[in-house]
Design a protein around this motif. Structure first.
Motif, PDB file in Angstrom:
ATOM      1  N   MET A   1       0.822  -1.213   0.000  1.00 34.87           N
ATOM      2  CA  MET A   1       0.000   0.000   0.000  1.00 34.87           C
ATOM      3  C   MET A   1       0.863   1.273   0.000  1.00 34.87           C
ATOM      4  N   SER A   2       1.947   1.237   0.786  1.00 34.67           N
ATOM      5  CA  SER A   2       2.786   2.439   0.886  1.00 34.67           C
ATOM      6  C   SER A   2       3.445   2.807  -0.443  1.00 34.67           C
ATOM      7  N   TRP A   4       2.029   3.404  -3.057  1.00 30.28           N
ATOM      8  CA  TRP A   4       1.221   4.463  -3.658  1.00 30.28           C
ATOM      9  C   TRP A   4       1.702   5.850  -3.250  1.00 30.28           C
ATOM     10  N   ALA A   5       2.434   5.903  -2.143  1.00 31.63           N
ATOM     11  CA  ALA A   5       2.992   7.203  -1.736  1.00 31.63           C
ATOM     12  C   ALA A   5       3.961   7.722  -2.797  1.00 31.63           C
ATOM     13  N   VAL A   7       3.615   7.343  -6.030  1.00 30.27           N
ATOM     14  CA  VAL A   7       2.788   7.957  -7.084  1.00 30.27           C
ATOM     15  C   VAL A   7       2.257   9.302  -6.595  1.00 30.27           C
ATOM     16  N   ALA A   8       1.837   9.322  -5.327  1.00 33.42           N
ATOM     17  CA  ALA A   8       1.268  10.557  -4.773  1.00 33.42           C
ATOM     18  C   ALA A   8       2.279  11.698  -4.783  1.00 33.42           C
TER      19      ALA A   8
END
Lengths: 155, 254
Positions: A1-2, A4-5, A7-8
């Motif tokens: 999940m992390s 995605w940070a 991409v963010a």
């Protein structure tokens, strides 16, 4: 999940006109900070405290990496903390405030709005202080220490 | 132009560019004073406000003061890096005023690092990533991708037309949130309880003014810090207004 940070952080890094060569490092730092905060939350820390630790990690890393790569410190200190922004708490605060004026039982919602607003505010303050603090306190000393280390042939 | 006048003029130009590129006040002061000394001033004292930079330099016999308007507080970290390297090189290699002026011209006229369309798309992607981090599903993330990209484009177009932040940010937040809330409602969900909605306007987070405002407060530049934090508050408030309006419109239409 992390992951995605990573991409963010990229969109914000581009808005900040971060040099392309720095993008992989920033993405890596954002993921590491997100993982660190998740680990702290799992240990039972509050969101503001966990965010402060993660932001301190980002700020300290920036204070060391930026002088070594010849980049301005904000490149590594600013963008990677953006994925740690407490968006859910901010949104819940807004929806809660709207509900206070339109809901049937506003008194019952006040406590939750206060909790959400306090969590969001303290987390944002923690992110700002954590990201900036190490550079302001240690930045010059770290840079000088590294200069001495790189000049010393035995170092 | 005398050497001291050159040092003052170039230090002011460095200060203006640092301000325009997202440097906090301590950084601006530090770089102005360092380059003034590297170009021959014995003393240099900078004074920074939110839209002006001023400086006094002295070579022992003569004292000169001047100020310059620093337009607006922008963000360009590539410029910030180029300025830092220029100051370092001037100190380390004794660059002349003409050499510094030539490099400043190059820095000032450097092209964009990324094309605007890529930045808009990347901001949409950032918002979608936020949605996933908050627990949204694929459909929610895709809605946020579209909404965020459109919202970022609206803000870009309005800022290019010199609209004030309140107008640009409120409009951008409204468009982004309307797409996301409309999509959720159309799919039978409730916008107020959907994690994707929390991410819809996060591309508007004023990260640099907030962090620079904090840095200014921590380094006792209170007035500049408060200006930057007030700017951040206006942006956050505007984004909240746009988001609330979009949720209200969708709720009214259902």
């Amino acid at each position: 999940m992390s992951l995605w940070a990573a991409v963010a952080v990229l969109g914000f890094a581009m808005v900040f006109s971060v040099p392309r060569r720095a993008l992989p490092g920033i993405a890596l730092l954002a993921v590491a900070a997100h993982l660190l905060r998740a680990a702290c939350l799992e240990q039972g820390m509050t969101l503001p405290a966990a965010s402060l630790l993660a932001a301190l990690f980002v700020g300290a890393t920036a204070a060391v990496v930026a002088p070594r790569t010849g980049e301005a410190t904000p490149i590594y200190a600013f963008a990677p903390v953006i994925p740690l922004v407490p968006g859910t708490a901010m949104f819940d605060t807004l929806i809660g405030l709207l509900a206070l004026t339109s809901g049937a039982d506003p008194a019952a919602r006040v406590d939750q709005v206060a909790v959400d607003a306090t969590t969001a505010t303290l987390t944002i303050i923690a992110l700002a202080v954590g990201a900036i603090g190490p550079t302001l306190v240690l930045g010059t000393r770290i840079a000088r220490l590294m200069e001495r280390t790189s000049i010393d042939p035995d170092g | 132009m005398s050497d001291l006048a050159d040092a003052l003029d170039l230090a002011l130009e460095v200060g203006e560019l640092v301000q325009l590129s997202g440097g906090h006040t301590s950084r601006t002061v530090d770089q102005m004073e360092r380059i003034a000394r590297a170009l021959g001033a014995q003393e240099g004292h900078a004074a920074i406000s939110s839209v002006n930079v001023a400086m006094t330099v002295s070579d022992g016999a003569t004292r000169l003061s001047a100020g310059r308007h620093a337009g607006h507080l922008g963000i360009n970290f590539s410029t910030l890096t180029a300025l830092e390297r220029l100051v370092d090189d001037t100190e380390a290699h004794g660059l002349t005023a003409a050499q510094v002026r030539a490099r400043l011209t190059l820095i000032r006229h450097a092209g964009r690092v990324y094309p605007p369309w890529l930045v808009m798309l990347a901001l949409g992607g950032s918002s979608a990533a936020f949605a996933v981090l908050f627990g949204a599903g694929l459909a929610g993330a895709l809605l946020v991708l579209v909404g965020g990209t459109l919202g970022a484009t609206v803000r870009h177009l309005l800022v290019a037309r010199h609209k004030p932040p309140f107008v640009a940010v409120t409009s951008a937040a409204f468009v982004a949130a309307l797409v996301v809330a409309g999509g959720i409602a159309w799919g039978g969900g409730s916008p107020a309880s959907e994690p994707a909605m929390a991410a819809a306007t996060l591309f508007l987070v004023p990260g640099v003014p907030m962090l620079n405002g904090t840095a200014d407060l921590l380094t006792a530049h209170y007035l500049n810090g408060l200006v930057r934090l007030a700017m951040s508050a206006v942006i956050i408030g505007s984004a909240a207004a746009g988001l609330a309006a979009a949720v209200g419109v969708v709720g009214w239409l259902r």
